[in-house]
Design an enzyme around this catalytic site. Structure first.
Site, PDB file in Angstrom:
ATOM      1  CB  SER A  98      -0.906   0.032   1.232  1.00  0.00           C
ATOM      2  OG  SER A  98      -1.751  -1.084   1.250  1.00  0.00           O
ATOM      3  CG  HIS A 143     -18.646  13.105   0.825  1.00  0.00           C
ATOM      4  ND1 HIS A 143     -18.529  14.124   1.741  1.00  0.00           N
ATOM      5  CD2 HIS A 143     -19.895  13.177   0.315  1.00  0.00           C
ATOM      6  CE1 HIS A 143     -19.665  14.806   1.781  1.00  0.00           C
ATOM      7  NE2 HIS A 143     -20.512  14.251   0.928  1.00  0.00           N
ATOM      8  CD  GLN A 287     -11.459 -38.133  -1.853  1.00  0.00           C
ATOM      9  OE1 GLN A 287     -12.611 -37.751  -1.683  1.00  0.00           O
ATOM     10  NE2 GLN A 287     -11.181 -39.232  -2.526  1.00  0.00           N
ATOM     11  CD  GLU A 371      -6.330   2.581  -4.400  1.00  0.00           C
ATOM     12  OE1 GLU A 371      -6.691   2.997  -5.500  1.00  0.00           O
ATOM     13  OE2 GLU A 371      -5.298   2.940  -3.827  1.00  0.00           O
TER      14      GLU A 371
HETATM   15  C1  LIG Z   1      -6.596   1.007   5.510  1.00  0.00           C
HETATM   16  C2  LIG Z   1      -7.208   1.967   4.548  1.00  0.00           C
HETATM   17  C3  LIG Z   1      -6.392   2.820   3.792  1.00  0.00           C
HETATM   18  C4  LIG Z   1      -6.962   3.759   2.920  1.00  0.00           C
HETATM   19  N1  LIG Z   1      -6.149   4.623   2.222  1.00  0.00           N
HETATM   20  C5  LIG Z   1      -6.723   5.651   1.517  1.00  0.00           C
HETATM   21  C6  LIG Z   1      -5.899   6.693   0.943  1.00  0.00           C
HETATM   22  O1  LIG Z   1      -4.653   6.626   0.992  1.00  0.00           O
HETATM   23  N2  LIG Z   1      -6.510   7.757   0.346  1.00  0.00           N
HETATM   24  C7  LIG Z   1      -7.875   7.861   0.260  1.00  0.00           C
HETATM   25  O2  LIG Z   1      -8.371   8.840  -0.292  1.00  0.00           O
HETATM   26  N3  LIG Z   1      -8.682   6.885   0.790  1.00  0.00           N
HETATM   27  C8  LIG Z   1      -8.139   5.803   1.421  1.00  0.00           C
HETATM   28  N4  LIG Z   1      -8.941   4.823   1.980  1.00  0.00           N
HETATM   29  C9  LIG Z   1     -10.391   5.014   1.943  1.00  0.00           C
HETATM   30  C10 LIG Z   1     -11.125   3.987   1.088  1.00  0.00           C
HETATM   31  O3  LIG Z   1     -10.899   4.231  -0.271  1.00  0.00           O
HETATM   32  C11 LIG Z   1     -12.613   4.037   1.500  1.00  0.00           C
HETATM   33  O4  LIG Z   1     -12.708   3.408   2.762  1.00  0.00           O
HETATM   34  C12 LIG Z   1     -13.506   3.341   0.486  1.00  0.00           C
HETATM   35  O5  LIG Z   1     -13.586   4.090  -0.709  1.00  0.00           O
HETATM   36  C13 LIG Z   1     -14.921   3.135   1.021  1.00  0.00           C
HETATM   37  O6  LIG Z   1     -15.432   4.307   1.574  1.00  0.00           O
HETATM   38  P1  LIG Z   1     -16.111   4.241   3.037  1.00  0.00           P
HETATM   39  O7  LIG Z   1     -15.163   3.562   3.966  1.00  0.00           O
HETATM   40  O8  LIG Z   1     -16.541   5.630   3.383  1.00  0.00           O
HETATM   41  O9  LIG Z   1     -17.357   3.294   2.867  1.00  0.00           O
HETATM   42  P2  LIG Z   1     -18.815   3.713   2.332  1.00  0.00           P
HETATM   43  O10 LIG Z   1     -18.700   4.460   1.051  1.00  0.00           O
HETATM   44  O11 LIG Z   1     -19.587   4.339   3.456  1.00  0.00           O
HETATM   45  O12 LIG Z   1     -19.436   2.287   1.992  1.00  0.00           O
HETATM   46  C14 LIG Z   1     -19.996   1.433   2.996  1.00  0.00           C
HETATM   47  C15 LIG Z   1     -20.655   0.244   2.277  1.00  0.00           C
HETATM   48  O13 LIG Z   1     -21.721   0.708   1.443  1.00  0.00           O
HETATM   49  C16 LIG Z   1     -21.541   0.211   0.127  1.00  0.00           C
HETATM   50  N5  LIG Z   1     -22.041   1.194  -0.839  1.00  0.00           N
HETATM   51  C17 LIG Z   1     -21.709   2.515  -0.927  1.00  0.00           C
HETATM   52  N6  LIG Z   1     -22.347   3.084  -1.962  1.00  0.00           N
HETATM   53  C18 LIG Z   1     -23.080   2.111  -2.545  1.00  0.00           C
HETATM   54  C19 LIG Z   1     -23.946   2.053  -3.692  1.00  0.00           C
HETATM   55  N7  LIG Z   1     -24.166   3.130  -4.472  1.00  0.00           N
HETATM   56  N8  LIG Z   1     -24.552   0.885  -3.988  1.00  0.00           N
HETATM   57  C20 LIG Z   1     -24.324  -0.224  -3.238  1.00  0.00           C
HETATM   58  N9  LIG Z   1     -23.524  -0.241  -2.152  1.00  0.00           N
HETATM   59  C21 LIG Z   1     -22.901   0.917  -1.820  1.00  0.00           C
HETATM   60  C22 LIG Z   1     -20.047  -0.029  -0.015  1.00  0.00           C
HETATM   61  O14 LIG Z   1     -19.765  -0.993  -1.006  1.00  0.00           O
HETATM   62  C23 LIG Z   1     -19.691  -0.507   1.388  1.00  0.00           C
HETATM   63  O15 LIG Z   1     -19.910  -1.890   1.478  1.00  0.00           O
HETATM   64  C24 LIG Z   1      -8.378   3.825   2.797  1.00  0.00           C
HETATM   65  C25 LIG Z   1      -9.180   2.936   3.528  1.00  0.00           C
HETATM   66  C26 LIG Z   1      -8.617   2.024   4.381  1.00  0.00           C
HETATM   67  C27 LIG Z   1      -9.516   1.099   5.148  1.00  0.00           C
END
Ligand SMILES: Cc1cc2nc3c(=O)[nH]c(=O)nc-3n(C[C@H](O)[C@H](O)[C@H](O)COP(=O)(O)OP(=O)(O)OC[C@H]3O[C@@H](n4cnc5c(N)ncnc54)[C@H](O)[C@@H]3O)c2cc1C
Length: 392
Positions: A98, A143, A287, A371
Protein backbone atom coordinates in the site's frame (compact mmCIF):
# COMPACT_ATOMS: atom_id res chain seq x y z
CA UNK A 1 7.88 -16.08 12.66
CA UNK A 2 8.99 -19.13 10.67
CA UNK A 3 11.77 -18.67 8.06
CA UNK A 4 10.51 -17.52 4.65
CA UNK A 5 10.60 -20.64 2.45
CA UNK A 6 8.35 -19.17 -0.26
CA UNK A 7 8.31 -20.83 -3.67
CA UNK A 8 6.12 -19.09 -6.22
CA UNK A 9 3.47 -21.23 -7.89
CA UNK A 10 3.40 -21.02 -11.70
CA UNK A 11 1.02 -23.77 -12.78
CA UNK A 12 0.57 -22.53 -16.35
CA UNK A 13 4.22 -21.64 -17.06
CA UNK A 14 3.36 -17.96 -17.10
CA UNK A 15 7.07 -17.26 -16.70
CA UNK A 16 7.42 -18.16 -20.39
CA UNK A 17 5.31 -15.10 -21.21
CA UNK A 18 7.57 -12.72 -19.30
CA UNK A 19 10.58 -10.89 -20.74
CA UNK A 20 14.07 -11.18 -19.28
CA UNK A 21 13.59 -7.70 -17.80
CA UNK A 22 10.35 -8.75 -16.09
CA UNK A 23 12.15 -11.72 -14.53
CA UNK A 24 15.09 -9.59 -13.38
CA UNK A 25 12.72 -7.09 -11.78
CA UNK A 26 10.77 -9.90 -10.17
CA UNK A 27 13.81 -11.70 -8.80
CA UNK A 28 15.22 -8.48 -7.32
CA UNK A 29 11.91 -7.71 -5.60
CA UNK A 30 11.45 -11.30 -4.44
CA UNK A 31 14.94 -11.49 -2.96
CA UNK A 32 14.51 -8.16 -1.23
CA UNK A 33 11.20 -9.20 0.33
CA UNK A 34 12.76 -12.43 1.62
CA UNK A 35 15.78 -10.63 3.02
CA UNK A 36 14.40 -7.34 4.35
CA UNK A 37 10.63 -7.69 4.80
CA UNK A 38 9.80 -11.24 5.89
CA UNK A 39 12.11 -11.28 8.94
CA UNK A 40 10.64 -8.10 10.47
CA UNK A 41 7.10 -7.70 9.17
CA UNK A 42 5.29 -9.75 11.78
CA UNK A 43 6.83 -7.74 14.61
CA UNK A 44 5.89 -4.43 12.97
CA UNK A 45 2.36 -5.61 12.21
CA UNK A 46 1.96 -6.75 15.81
CA UNK A 47 3.08 -3.38 17.15
CA UNK A 48 1.09 -1.53 14.45
CA UNK A 49 4.01 0.42 13.07
CA UNK A 50 5.28 1.07 9.55
CA UNK A 51 8.91 -0.14 9.26
CA UNK A 52 10.52 3.04 7.96
CA UNK A 53 13.88 1.31 7.53
CA UNK A 54 12.55 -0.44 4.40
CA UNK A 55 11.97 2.82 2.50
CA UNK A 56 15.45 2.75 0.91
CA UNK A 57 14.99 -0.87 -0.16
CA UNK A 58 11.62 -0.07 -1.73
CA UNK A 59 13.26 2.71 -3.71
CA UNK A 60 16.11 0.40 -4.78
CA UNK A 61 13.81 -2.27 -6.22
CA UNK A 62 12.01 0.43 -8.22
CA UNK A 63 8.81 0.34 -6.18
CA UNK A 64 8.46 4.13 -6.14
CA UNK A 65 7.38 5.12 -9.63
CA UNK A 66 8.26 1.94 -11.56
CA UNK A 67 6.79 3.35 -14.78
CA UNK A 68 7.76 6.99 -14.22
CA UNK A 69 10.44 8.03 -16.78
CA UNK A 70 14.04 7.83 -15.64
CA UNK A 71 14.53 11.57 -16.26
CA UNK A 72 12.34 12.14 -13.18
CA UNK A 73 14.06 9.48 -11.10
CA UNK A 74 11.56 6.71 -11.89
CA UNK A 75 12.55 3.22 -13.03
CA UNK A 76 11.16 3.69 -16.57
CA UNK A 77 9.71 0.17 -16.62
CA UNK A 78 6.59 -1.12 -18.36
CA UNK A 79 3.23 -1.81 -16.73
CA UNK A 80 3.84 -5.54 -16.36
CA UNK A 81 7.03 -4.86 -14.38
CA UNK A 82 5.05 -2.48 -12.21
CA UNK A 83 2.48 -5.20 -11.57
CA UNK A 84 5.15 -7.80 -10.82
CA UNK A 85 6.80 -5.50 -8.26
CA UNK A 86 3.45 -4.98 -6.52
CA UNK A 87 2.84 -8.74 -6.53
CA UNK A 88 6.18 -9.47 -4.91
CA UNK A 89 5.83 -6.75 -2.27
CA UNK A 90 2.32 -7.85 -1.33
CA UNK A 91 3.59 -11.41 -1.08
CA UNK A 92 5.41 -9.97 1.91
CA UNK A 93 2.68 -7.68 3.21
CA UNK A 94 -0.28 -5.72 1.79
CA UNK A 95 0.56 -2.77 4.04
CA UNK A 96 4.03 -2.40 2.55
CA UNK A 97 2.53 -2.69 -0.94
CA UNK A 98 0.00 0.00 0.00
CA UNK A 99 2.81 2.39 0.87
CA UNK A 100 4.45 1.76 -2.52
CA UNK A 101 1.14 1.99 -4.41
CA UNK A 102 0.25 5.32 -2.86
CA UNK A 103 3.69 6.76 -3.52
CA UNK A 104 3.73 5.59 -7.16
CA UNK A 105 0.20 5.73 -8.48
CA UNK A 106 -1.51 8.24 -6.22
CA UNK A 107 1.26 10.80 -5.65
CA UNK A 108 3.90 10.48 -8.39
CA UNK A 109 1.40 9.64 -11.14
CA UNK A 110 -0.77 12.80 -10.76
CA UNK A 111 2.32 15.01 -10.46
CA UNK A 112 3.74 13.41 -13.60
CA UNK A 113 0.49 13.45 -15.60
CA UNK A 114 -1.32 16.54 -14.34
CA UNK A 115 1.57 18.66 -13.03
CA UNK A 116 3.84 21.34 -14.49
CA UNK A 117 7.43 20.65 -15.51
CA UNK A 118 8.58 22.59 -12.41
CA UNK A 119 6.43 20.38 -10.18
CA UNK A 120 7.79 17.23 -11.83
CA UNK A 121 11.38 18.38 -11.33
CA UNK A 122 10.78 19.46 -7.76
CA UNK A 123 8.89 16.44 -6.42
CA UNK A 124 9.38 13.32 -8.53
CA UNK A 125 13.10 12.61 -7.96
CA UNK A 126 12.70 13.00 -4.19
CA UNK A 127 9.62 10.73 -4.18
CA UNK A 128 11.37 8.13 -6.37
CA UNK A 129 14.32 7.92 -3.99
CA UNK A 130 12.12 7.78 -0.90
CA UNK A 131 13.68 10.95 0.47
CA UNK A 132 10.14 12.29 0.52
CA UNK A 133 7.04 10.22 1.15
CA UNK A 134 3.63 11.15 -0.17
CA UNK A 135 -0.04 10.61 0.61
CA UNK A 136 -3.25 10.98 -1.41
CA UNK A 137 -6.29 12.66 0.07
CA UNK A 138 -9.58 11.84 -1.61
CA UNK A 139 -11.78 10.08 0.99
CA UNK A 140 -13.58 12.23 3.56
CA UNK A 141 -15.46 11.31 6.74
CA UNK A 142 -18.83 11.70 4.95
CA UNK A 143 -17.73 10.83 1.40
CA UNK A 144 -16.10 7.47 0.76
CA UNK A 145 -17.63 5.60 -2.18
CA UNK A 146 -19.07 8.90 -3.40
CA UNK A 147 -16.03 11.21 -3.57
CA UNK A 148 -17.88 13.65 -5.88
CA UNK A 149 -19.73 14.87 -2.77
CA UNK A 150 -16.50 16.05 -1.11
CA UNK A 151 -16.65 19.26 0.92
CA UNK A 152 -12.91 20.02 1.19
CA UNK A 153 -12.55 23.31 -0.67
CA UNK A 154 -10.18 26.11 -1.61
CA UNK A 155 -10.68 29.79 -2.31
CA UNK A 156 -8.62 32.00 -4.58
CA UNK A 157 -7.12 34.71 -2.35
CA UNK A 158 -5.22 36.46 -5.12
CA UNK A 159 -1.63 35.44 -4.34
CA UNK A 160 -2.47 32.03 -2.79
CA UNK A 161 -5.27 29.50 -2.25
CA UNK A 162 -6.93 29.02 1.14
CA UNK A 163 -7.64 25.33 1.79
CA UNK A 164 -10.16 23.99 4.33
CA UNK A 165 -11.54 20.54 5.04
CA UNK A 166 -10.55 17.06 6.22
CA UNK A 167 -9.61 13.73 4.68
CA UNK A 168 -9.92 10.38 6.45
CA UNK A 169 -8.34 6.93 5.97
CA UNK A 170 -5.22 8.29 4.32
CA UNK A 171 -2.34 5.84 3.88
CA UNK A 172 1.11 7.25 4.74
CA UNK A 173 -0.49 10.43 6.17
CA UNK A 174 1.24 10.34 9.59
CA UNK A 175 4.72 10.61 8.07
CA UNK A 176 4.14 12.07 4.60
CA UNK A 177 6.20 15.05 3.47
CA UNK A 178 3.71 15.95 0.74
CA UNK A 179 0.05 15.20 0.12
CA UNK A 180 -1.83 15.32 -3.17
CA UNK A 181 -5.19 16.64 -2.00
CA UNK A 182 -8.44 16.75 -3.97
CA UNK A 183 -10.61 19.76 -3.21
CA UNK A 184 -13.34 21.86 -4.82
CA UNK A 185 -12.81 25.42 -6.01
CA UNK A 186 -15.46 28.13 -5.62
CA UNK A 187 -17.29 26.83 -8.71
CA UNK A 188 -17.41 23.32 -7.21
CA UNK A 189 -14.83 21.86 -9.64
CA UNK A 190 -12.41 19.27 -8.23
CA UNK A 191 -8.68 20.07 -8.48
CA UNK A 192 -5.52 18.51 -7.12
CA UNK A 193 -3.26 20.54 -4.83
CA UNK A 194 0.16 19.62 -3.48
CA UNK A 195 0.24 20.34 0.24
CA UNK A 196 3.57 20.17 2.09
CA UNK A 197 4.19 19.27 5.70
CA UNK A 198 4.99 22.41 7.63
CA UNK A 199 2.34 24.57 5.97
CA UNK A 200 0.49 26.34 8.76
CA UNK A 201 -2.91 24.79 9.58
CA UNK A 202 -2.03 21.37 8.06
CA UNK A 203 -2.01 18.39 10.45
CA UNK A 204 -1.95 14.59 10.01
CA UNK A 205 -3.21 12.72 13.10
CA UNK A 206 -2.74 8.94 13.00
CA UNK A 207 -5.69 6.51 13.03
CA UNK A 208 -5.17 3.81 15.67
CA UNK A 209 -6.85 0.50 16.57
CA UNK A 210 -6.82 -1.05 13.10
CA UNK A 211 -6.95 -4.85 12.85
CA UNK A 212 -5.87 -4.64 9.22
CA UNK A 213 -2.86 -3.14 7.39
CA UNK A 214 -1.23 -2.77 10.77
CA UNK A 215 2.23 -2.31 9.25
CA UNK A 216 0.95 0.62 7.16
CA UNK A 217 0.41 4.01 8.76
CA UNK A 218 -3.08 5.43 8.20
CA UNK A 219 -4.39 8.81 9.31
CA UNK A 220 -6.23 12.00 8.58
CA UNK A 221 -5.30 15.12 6.65
CA UNK A 222 -6.74 18.23 8.27
CA UNK A 223 -6.68 21.66 6.64
CA UNK A 224 -7.55 24.75 8.66
CA UNK A 225 -7.06 27.87 6.56
CA UNK A 226 -3.95 26.40 4.92
CA UNK A 227 -2.28 28.90 2.58
CA UNK A 228 -1.28 26.88 -0.48
CA UNK A 229 0.98 28.62 -3.03
CA UNK A 230 -0.67 28.96 -6.43
CA UNK A 231 2.14 27.03 -8.09
CA UNK A 232 1.07 23.96 -6.08
CA UNK A 233 -2.15 23.43 -8.07
CA UNK A 234 -1.97 20.57 -10.60
CA UNK A 235 -3.08 22.45 -13.72
CA UNK A 236 -3.39 19.82 -16.43
CA UNK A 237 -6.51 17.93 -15.35
CA UNK A 238 -9.52 18.71 -13.16
CA UNK A 239 -12.88 17.17 -12.31
CA UNK A 240 -13.49 13.75 -10.74
CA UNK A 241 -11.73 12.09 -13.69
CA UNK A 242 -8.41 13.38 -12.36
CA UNK A 243 -8.37 11.40 -9.08
CA UNK A 244 -10.10 8.49 -10.82
CA UNK A 245 -7.21 8.35 -13.30
CA UNK A 246 -4.83 7.87 -10.36
CA UNK A 247 -7.10 5.19 -8.92
CA UNK A 248 -7.04 3.28 -12.22
CA UNK A 249 -3.28 3.03 -11.93
CA UNK A 250 -3.36 2.01 -8.26
CA UNK A 251 -6.19 -0.50 -8.74
CA UNK A 252 -4.22 -2.12 -11.54
CA UNK A 253 -1.31 -2.56 -9.12
CA UNK A 254 -3.66 -4.04 -6.52
CA UNK A 255 -4.92 -6.61 -9.05
CA UNK A 256 -1.34 -7.90 -9.20
CA UNK A 257 -0.57 -7.34 -5.54
CA UNK A 258 -3.44 -9.50 -4.33
CA UNK A 259 -1.98 -12.42 -6.29
CA UNK A 260 1.15 -12.12 -4.18
CA UNK A 261 -0.79 -12.43 -0.93
CA UNK A 262 -2.73 -15.40 -2.34
CA UNK A 263 0.46 -17.13 -3.53
CA UNK A 264 2.01 -16.79 -0.09
CA UNK A 265 -1.07 -18.26 1.62
CA UNK A 266 -1.28 -21.14 -0.87
CA UNK A 267 2.43 -21.92 -0.66
CA UNK A 268 2.35 -21.87 3.14
CA UNK A 269 -0.72 -24.12 3.30
CA UNK A 270 0.71 -26.55 0.73
CA UNK A 271 3.97 -26.92 2.65
CA UNK A 272 2.24 -27.20 6.03
CA UNK A 273 -0.25 -29.78 4.78
CA UNK A 274 2.52 -32.04 3.52
CA UNK A 275 4.30 -31.90 6.87
CA UNK A 276 1.41 -31.99 9.33
CA UNK A 277 0.50 -35.56 10.28
CA UNK A 278 -2.98 -36.42 11.57
CA UNK A 279 -4.59 -39.87 11.68
CA UNK A 280 -1.22 -41.30 10.65
CA UNK A 281 -0.73 -39.42 7.39
CA UNK A 282 -0.05 -35.90 6.08
CA UNK A 283 -3.23 -33.85 6.02
CA UNK A 284 -2.41 -33.13 2.32
CA UNK A 285 -3.50 -36.72 1.71
CA UNK A 286 -7.11 -36.06 2.73
CA UNK A 287 -9.51 -35.27 -0.10
CA UNK A 288 -11.02 -32.28 1.70
CA UNK A 289 -7.61 -30.61 2.01
CA UNK A 290 -6.70 -31.44 -1.59
CA UNK A 291 -9.95 -29.83 -2.74
CA UNK A 292 -8.94 -26.63 -0.99
CA UNK A 293 -5.44 -26.66 -2.50
CA UNK A 294 -6.62 -27.58 -5.99
CA UNK A 295 -9.18 -24.80 -5.98
CA UNK A 296 -6.60 -22.32 -4.68
CA UNK A 297 -4.10 -23.01 -7.45
CA UNK A 298 -6.88 -22.88 -10.05
CA UNK A 299 -8.02 -19.46 -8.84
CA UNK A 300 -4.44 -18.13 -8.57
CA UNK A 301 -3.72 -19.26 -12.13
CA UNK A 302 -6.87 -17.55 -13.46
CA UNK A 303 -5.95 -14.36 -11.59
CA UNK A 304 -2.39 -14.45 -12.94
CA UNK A 305 -3.68 -14.66 -16.51
CA UNK A 306 -6.19 -11.87 -15.92
CA UNK A 307 -3.49 -9.59 -14.52
CA UNK A 308 -1.02 -10.38 -17.27
CA UNK A 309 -3.55 -9.69 -20.04
CA UNK A 310 -4.54 -6.46 -18.31
CA UNK A 311 -0.85 -5.53 -18.18
CA UNK A 312 -0.56 -6.07 -21.92
CA UNK A 313 -3.57 -3.82 -22.48
CA UNK A 314 -2.08 -1.21 -20.11
CA UNK A 315 1.20 -1.31 -22.02
CA UNK A 316 -0.76 -0.56 -25.20
CA UNK A 317 -2.74 2.15 -23.37
CA UNK A 318 -5.93 0.22 -24.11
CA UNK A 319 -7.05 -0.94 -20.64
CA UNK A 320 -10.40 0.57 -19.68
CA UNK A 321 -11.33 1.61 -16.15
CA UNK A 322 -14.01 -1.09 -16.16
CA UNK A 323 -11.48 -3.77 -17.10
CA UNK A 324 -9.27 -2.62 -14.24
CA UNK A 325 -12.24 -2.74 -11.85
CA UNK A 326 -12.97 -6.32 -12.85
CA UNK A 327 -9.39 -7.42 -12.18
CA UNK A 328 -9.13 -5.57 -8.86
CA UNK A 329 -12.42 -7.03 -7.66
CA UNK A 330 -11.79 -10.56 -8.85
CA UNK A 331 -8.21 -10.85 -7.66
CA UNK A 332 -8.75 -9.37 -4.21
CA UNK A 333 -11.82 -11.56 -3.68
CA UNK A 334 -9.78 -14.55 -4.83
CA UNK A 335 -6.99 -13.70 -2.39
CA UNK A 336 -9.21 -13.17 0.63
CA UNK A 337 -11.03 -16.46 0.03
CA UNK A 338 -7.71 -18.29 -0.32
CA UNK A 339 -6.41 -16.66 2.86
CA UNK A 340 -9.50 -17.84 4.78
CA UNK A 341 -9.23 -21.41 3.45
CA UNK A 342 -5.46 -21.55 3.98
CA UNK A 343 -5.84 -20.34 7.54
CA UNK A 344 -8.20 -23.20 8.28
CA UNK A 345 -5.75 -25.68 6.80
CA UNK A 346 -3.19 -24.67 9.43
CA UNK A 347 -5.64 -25.38 12.24
CA UNK A 348 -4.72 -23.58 15.46
CA UNK A 349 -1.32 -22.62 14.11
CA UNK A 350 -3.13 -20.61 11.45
CA UNK A 351 -4.18 -17.95 13.92
CA UNK A 352 -0.65 -17.29 15.18
CA UNK A 353 1.99 -14.89 13.97
CA UNK A 354 4.29 -17.85 13.31
CA UNK A 355 2.77 -17.93 9.84
CA UNK A 356 1.83 -15.07 7.52
CA UNK A 357 -1.68 -16.21 6.62
CA UNK A 358 -3.75 -14.53 9.33
CA UNK A 359 -1.92 -11.23 8.69
CA UNK A 360 -2.63 -11.51 4.95
CA UNK A 361 -6.26 -12.33 5.70
CA UNK A 362 -6.74 -9.30 7.92
CA UNK A 363 -4.83 -7.04 5.50
CA UNK A 364 -7.04 -8.10 2.62
CA UNK A 365 -10.11 -6.81 4.48
CA UNK A 366 -8.73 -3.33 3.78
CA UNK A 367 -7.66 -4.16 0.25
CA UNK A 368 -11.18 -5.34 -0.60
CA UNK A 369 -12.54 -2.04 0.76
CA UNK A 370 -10.13 0.65 -0.38
CA UNK A 371 -9.69 2.00 -3.89
CA UNK A 372 -13.35 1.19 -4.51
CA UNK A 373 -15.16 -1.45 -2.50
CA UNK A 374 -15.99 -4.92 -3.79
CA UNK A 375 -19.60 -3.79 -4.37
CA UNK A 376 -18.63 -0.58 -6.14
CA UNK A 377 -16.44 -2.45 -8.63
CA UNK A 378 -19.32 -4.79 -9.36
CA UNK A 379 -21.51 -1.75 -10.08
CA UNK A 380 -18.82 -0.41 -12.41
CA UNK A 381 -18.92 -3.68 -14.38
CA UNK A 382 -22.72 -3.58 -14.32
CA UNK A 383 -22.78 -0.05 -15.68
CA UNK A 384 -20.23 -0.94 -18.35
CA UNK A 385 -22.13 -3.92 -19.72
CA UNK A 386 -25.68 -2.55 -19.43
CA UNK A 387 -25.16 1.17 -19.85
CA UNK A 388 -27.46 1.70 -16.86
CA UNK A 389 -26.14 3.42 -13.72
CA UNK A 390 -27.17 1.49 -10.58
CA UNK A 391 -25.13 3.65 -8.17
CA UNK A 392 -28.10 5.83 -7.26
C1 LIG B 1 -6.60 1.01 5.51
C2 LIG B 1 -7.21 1.97 4.55
C3 LIG B 1 -6.39 2.82 3.79
C4 LIG B 1 -6.96 3.76 2.92
N1 LIG B 1 -6.15 4.62 2.22
C5 LIG B 1 -6.72 5.65 1.52
C6 LIG B 1 -5.90 6.69 0.94
O1 LIG B 1 -4.65 6.63 0.99
N2 LIG B 1 -6.51 7.76 0.35
C7 LIG B 1 -7.87 7.86 0.26
O2 LIG B 1 -8.37 8.84 -0.29
N3 LIG B 1 -8.68 6.89 0.79
C8 LIG B 1 -8.14 5.80 1.42
N4 LIG B 1 -8.94 4.82 1.98
C9 LIG B 1 -10.39 5.01 1.94
C10 LIG B 1 -11.13 3.99 1.09
O3 LIG B 1 -10.90 4.23 -0.27
C11 LIG B 1 -12.61 4.04 1.50
O4 LIG B 1 -12.71 3.41 2.76
C12 LIG B 1 -13.51 3.34 0.49
O5 LIG B 1 -13.59 4.09 -0.71
C13 LIG B 1 -14.92 3.13 1.02
O6 LIG B 1 -15.43 4.31 1.57
P1 LIG B 1 -16.11 4.24 3.04
O7 LIG B 1 -15.16 3.56 3.97
O8 LIG B 1 -16.54 5.63 3.38
O9 LIG B 1 -17.36 3.29 2.87
P2 LIG B 1 -18.82 3.71 2.33
O10 LIG B 1 -18.70 4.46 1.05
O11 LIG B 1 -19.59 4.34 3.46
O12 LIG B 1 -19.44 2.29 1.99
C14 LIG B 1 -20.00 1.43 3.00
C15 LIG B 1 -20.65 0.24 2.28
O13 LIG B 1 -21.72 0.71 1.44
C16 LIG B 1 -21.54 0.21 0.13
N5 LIG B 1 -22.04 1.19 -0.84
C17 LIG B 1 -21.71 2.52 -0.93
N6 LIG B 1 -22.35 3.08 -1.96
C18 LIG B 1 -23.08 2.11 -2.54
C19 LIG B 1 -23.95 2.05 -3.69
N7 LIG B 1 -24.17 3.13 -4.47
N8 LIG B 1 -24.55 0.88 -3.99
C20 LIG B 1 -24.32 -0.22 -3.24
N9 LIG B 1 -23.52 -0.24 -2.15
C21 LIG B 1 -22.90 0.92 -1.82
C22 LIG B 1 -20.05 -0.03 -0.01
O14 LIG B 1 -19.77 -0.99 -1.01
C23 LIG B 1 -19.69 -0.51 1.39
O15 LIG B 1 -19.91 -1.89 1.48
C24 LIG B 1 -8.38 3.83 2.80
C25 LIG B 1 -9.18 2.94 3.53
C26 LIG B 1 -8.62 2.02 4.38
C27 LIG B 1 -9.52 1.10 5.15
Amino acid sequence: MKPDLFEAPDYYNIDDLLSDEHKLVRDAARDWVKRDVSPIIEEYAQKAEFPKQIINGLAEIGAFGPYIPEEYGGAGLDQISYGIIMQEIERGDSGVRSTASVQSSLVMYPIWKYGTEEQRQKYLPKLASGEWMGSFGLTEPDHGSNPAGMTTNFKDMGDHYLLNGAKLWISNSPFCNVAVVWAKNEEGRIHGLIVERGMEGFSTPETHNKWSLRASATGELIFQDVKVPKENLLPNKSGLGAPLGCLDSARYGIAWGAIGAAMDCYDTALRYSKERIQFGKPIAGFQLQQKKLAEMITEITKAQLLALRLGQLKNEDRATSAQISMAKRNNVDMAIKIAREARQMLGGMGITGEYSIMRHMMNLESVITYEGTHDIHLLITGLDITGINAFK
